[in-house]
Scaffold this motif. Sequence first.
Motif, PDB file in Angstrom:
ATOM      1  N   LEU A 138       0.785  -1.520  -0.290  1.00  0.00           N
ATOM      2  CA  LEU A 138       0.175   0.169  -0.255  1.00  0.00           C
ATOM      3  C   LEU A 138       1.042   1.063   0.229  1.00  0.00           C
ATOM      4  CD1 LEU A 138      -2.330  -1.476   2.083  1.00  0.00           C
ATOM      5  CD2 LEU A 138      -3.026  -1.494   0.481  1.00  0.00           C
ATOM      6  N   TYR A 166       1.335  -2.989   5.211  1.00  0.00           N
ATOM      7  CA  TYR A 166       1.989  -1.855   4.606  1.00  0.00           C
ATOM      8  C   TYR A 166       3.396  -1.513   5.197  1.00  0.00           C
ATOM      9  CZ  TYR A 166      -2.772  -0.476   7.305  1.00  0.00           C
ATOM     10  OH  TYR A 166      -4.582   0.302   7.667  1.00  0.00           O
ATOM     11  N   ASN A 167       3.524  -0.847   4.685  1.00  0.00           N
ATOM     12  CA  ASN A 167       4.856  -0.378   4.539  1.00  0.00           C
ATOM     13  C   ASN A 167       5.597  -0.304   5.703  1.00  0.00           C
ATOM     14  OD1 ASN A 167       5.977   1.247   1.552  1.00  0.00           O
ATOM     15  ND2 ASN A 167       4.226   2.069   2.076  1.00  0.00           N
ATOM     16  N   SER A 168       5.178   0.313   7.015  1.00  0.00           N
ATOM     17  CA  SER A 168       5.999  -0.143   8.264  1.00  0.00           C
ATOM     18  C   SER A 168       5.964  -1.385   8.850  1.00  0.00           C
ATOM     19  CB  SER A 168       5.250   0.454   8.621  1.00  0.00           C
ATOM     20  OG  SER A 168       3.576   0.194   9.546  1.00  0.00           O
ATOM     21  N   GLU A 215      -2.905   3.270   2.889  1.00  0.00           N
ATOM     22  CA  GLU A 215      -3.426   3.437   4.533  1.00  0.00           C
ATOM     23  C   GLU A 215      -3.813   3.942   4.480  1.00  0.00           C
ATOM     24  OE1 GLU A 215       0.889   3.238   5.754  1.00  0.00           O
ATOM     25  OE2 GLU A 215       1.471   1.947   4.676  1.00  0.00           O
ATOM     26  N   LYS A 216      -3.892   5.585   5.248  1.00  0.00           N
ATOM     27  CA  LYS A 216      -4.709   6.143   5.487  1.00  0.00           C
ATOM     28  C   LYS A 216      -5.720   6.223   4.790  1.00  0.00           C
ATOM     29  CE  LYS A 216      -1.087  10.327   5.796  1.00  0.00           C
ATOM     30  NZ  LYS A 216      -1.082  11.534   5.287  1.00  0.00           N
ATOM     31  N   LYS A 242       1.342   4.746   1.037  1.00  0.00           N
ATOM     32  CA  LYS A 242       0.869   5.922   2.280  1.00  0.00           C
ATOM     33  C   LYS A 242      -1.004   6.251   1.960  1.00  0.00           C
ATOM     34  CE  LYS A 242       5.240   6.793   4.081  1.00  0.00           C
ATOM     35  NZ  LYS A 242       6.455   8.121   3.797  1.00  0.00           N
ATOM     36  N   GLU A 265      -7.789   3.199   6.686  1.00  0.00           N
ATOM     37  CA  GLU A 265      -7.834   3.270   8.261  1.00  0.00           C
ATOM     38  C   GLU A 265      -8.406   4.022   8.889  1.00  0.00           C
ATOM     39  OE1 GLU A 265      -3.434   4.786   9.760  1.00  0.00           O
ATOM     40  OE2 GLU A 265      -3.194   2.363   9.409  1.00  0.00           O
TER      41      GLU A 265
END
Length: 102
Positions: A59, A97-99, A64-65, A61, A68
Amino acid sequence: MKDKNSVVNKLLSDQDITFLTDKRTAQDKLHNKYNIDYSKMMNIGVSKGDEFSKVAVLLTKEQEKFIEGKISKLKSQSLNKLYVAITRSKNEVYLVYNSVLK
């Protein structure tokens, strides 16, 4: 939620997963950090019309937002890419997610 390392290990060890990304830099990161072969990765736009057994969507950013609920809508191009990526799988879809891959 599962342990981050167990999720990453599952994705990285599953030979049936195709990683779909929006940018080449994400593919380079997967290749350099996790030694994933470029043949297991594809740009989302290029994947249009293809089908895969399992798909892991990296995804952005903004996406992702959206997922969420932090933003109520995506730019149409980003939403279209997310739709294309999710609908490429015949069996399983993983939204990554990138994280998770840092």
